[in-house]
Design an enzyme around this catalytic site. Sequence first.
Site, PDB file in Angstrom:
ATOM      1  N   ASP A  94      23.326  33.697 -11.875  1.00  0.00           N
ATOM      2  CA  ASP A  94      22.959  32.455 -12.559  1.00  0.00           C
ATOM      3  C   ASP A  94      21.523  32.003 -12.291  1.00  0.00           C
ATOM      4  O   ASP A  94      21.043  31.063 -12.910  1.00  0.00           O
ATOM      5  CB  ASP A  94      23.924  31.327 -12.161  1.00  0.00           C
ATOM      6  CG  ASP A  94      23.863  31.022 -10.671  1.00  0.00           C
ATOM      7  OD1 ASP A  94      23.304  31.830  -9.907  1.00  0.00           O
ATOM      8  OD2 ASP A  94      24.371  29.968 -10.263  1.00  0.00           O
ATOM      9  N   TYR A 123      13.857  33.277  -5.750  1.00  0.00           N
ATOM     10  CA  TYR A 123      14.054  34.220  -4.642  1.00  0.00           C
ATOM     11  C   TYR A 123      12.788  35.018  -4.309  1.00  0.00           C
ATOM     12  O   TYR A 123      12.698  35.615  -3.240  1.00  0.00           O
ATOM     13  CB  TYR A 123      15.211  35.182  -4.945  1.00  0.00           C
ATOM     14  CG  TYR A 123      16.563  34.529  -4.756  1.00  0.00           C
ATOM     15  CD1 TYR A 123      17.176  34.505  -3.514  1.00  0.00           C
ATOM     16  CD2 TYR A 123      17.213  33.915  -5.815  1.00  0.00           C
ATOM     17  CE1 TYR A 123      18.411  33.888  -3.326  1.00  0.00           C
ATOM     18  CE2 TYR A 123      18.448  33.297  -5.640  1.00  0.00           C
ATOM     19  CZ  TYR A 123      19.037  33.291  -4.387  1.00  0.00           C
ATOM     20  OH  TYR A 123      20.254  32.679  -4.206  1.00  0.00           O
TER      21      TYR A 123
HETATM   22  C1  G6P Z   1      22.421  31.005  -6.537  1.00  0.00           C
HETATM   23  C2  G6P Z   1      22.397  32.498  -6.621  1.00  0.00           C
HETATM   24  C3  G6P Z   1      23.669  33.060  -6.075  1.00  0.00           C
HETATM   25  C4  G6P Z   1      23.853  32.575  -4.665  1.00  0.00           C
HETATM   26  C5  G6P Z   1      23.874  31.080  -4.627  1.00  0.00           C
HETATM   27  C6  G6P Z   1      23.941  30.593  -3.207  1.00  0.00           C
HETATM   28  O1  G6P Z   1      23.375  30.501  -7.413  1.00  0.00           O
HETATM   29  O2  G6P Z   1      22.196  32.995  -7.900  1.00  0.00           O
HETATM   30  O3  G6P Z   1      23.593  34.450  -6.119  1.00  0.00           O
HETATM   31  O4  G6P Z   1      25.046  33.076  -4.104  1.00  0.00           O
HETATM   32  O5  G6P Z   1      22.725  30.589  -5.226  1.00  0.00           O
HETATM   33  O6  G6P Z   1      24.114  29.247  -3.205  1.00  0.00           O
HETATM   34  P1  G6P Z   1      24.494  28.446  -1.885  1.00  0.00           P
HETATM   35  O7  G6P Z   1      24.519  27.055  -2.355  1.00  0.00           O
HETATM   36  O8  G6P Z   1      25.836  28.987  -1.448  1.00  0.00           O
HETATM   37  O9  G6P Z   1      23.423  28.732  -0.895  1.00  0.00           O
HETATM   38 MN    MN Z   2      22.551  35.253  -7.821  1.00  0.00          MN
END
Ligand code: G6P
Ligand code: MN
Length: 441
Positions: free
Chosen positions: A171, A263
């Site tokens: 996403d 990222y």
């Molecule tokens: C985004 C990335 C995901 C990831 C997530 C982590 O949505 O696309 O791949 O797992 O962030 O989010 P969090 O809130 O769990 O750190």
């Molecule tokens: Mn992701």
Amino acid sequence: MKTYDVCIVGGGSTFTLGFLKSFVRLRDEFPLRRLVLFDIDGERQEPIGKYGEILFKERFPELDFSYTTDVEEAYKGMDFVFMQMRAGGLPMREKDEKIPLSMGKIGQETCGAGGMAYGLRSCVDMVKAVHDIRTYAPMAWILNYSNPAAIVAECLRREFPDDKRILNICDQPENVVRSASRLLGCDWEDLDPVYFGLNHYGWFTHMYDVHTGEDLLPKIKRLTAERGFLPQDAEQRDQSWLDTYGMVQTIMADFPDYLPNTYDQYYLYPDYKAAHLDPNYTRANEVMDGREKRVFAECSEVIAAGKLGDKFHAISDAHAEMMIKVAEAIAYNKNDRHIIIVENNGAIANLQDDAMVEVVCELGINGPRPMRVGNIPQFYYGLLAQQVSSEKLLVDAYYEHSYQKALMALTLNRLVNDAKKARQILDALIEANKGMWPELK
Ligand code: G6P
Ligand code: MN
């Protein structure tokens, strides 16, 4: 009208409630007949399952809803399987983040050494799960967003080379488009992006206005320099996510060609980021103290009351809605555009054909049709070729049980980048992942 049978793998995830609510909200667009939650951890899944029973009884009574730990019950007859498993759970996420950080290198869920540790666990669990799915639902569409998606995608490409119904997706590119729309003051669906990269490592080269065709990237650049960069749903985000989005301003000041995926910050500023992460309190802690507590508290409240009360609000869940729209695109052969992870085969002309790349695709009943971006400039090519090599070596390590290949993979990763460090971190990760990794020799 056809109605669909859907299974969610990882029913106990902190993201599942968002899905359950989104399925209710989008029930006219994507009509469900049956929804099954599956998790190997029945105890963790149970409160979410019970919440689901109450939610659907009130808001979607004709839905056949259940939750299970049995693979046959989970997969049999499914049209779509949404996969959001977290191999090792949040406690292992914490180790992925903290072990490298204790050695001075970035510890992150999907990037760097931590991501590679998670990657090996996910290869083990995902390969097993997809074989199980294919036993009971040979034709189901598998929509995978289990992480680290880049490594999982490479592994599934090798394990199931002829399976055209496995889609890997994330996403974050869409989140960045949504953020750009907030900055521009427009609807995110009015933006038509051109994007290239690997999962969690990419750039937008253009952001067209769908109505006028104008490329809004120069405007995004100017506004970002003036105002910074925020997630679309900034008001609901923890500080660490605001910091992450904030780094887009720094990245665009240093590398103004394109709009980056958030990222990219880890790959471009590994020393700076490592120095600014707290080795004693990482994102895993923030999630366990925040979202995880909130989700399970909401479940307890609703279960105790036996009714939903005011818990069903209008706030949309971007992540869940995106996945449901992906399923819709396939179900109704919409051929609309989504950013998806696919085998390269010339989409990025100067990158190897068998790399799993993330690009804009048209998506319909026969799967994704990637849109070419041509040759990418030397700087971006250099970064991506190095990371593709690192990820491929890690998947080699999984198949060959090779310590040597894992050492090469970590050494090549920009967030490790040193063979002695790589060996030190690898040895610690082997210890921490006993029983969850293939045994490396
Ligand atoms: C985004 C990335 C995901 C990831 C997530 C982590 O949505 O696309 O791949 O797992 O962030 O989010 P969090 O809130 O769990 O750190
Ligand atoms: Mn992701």
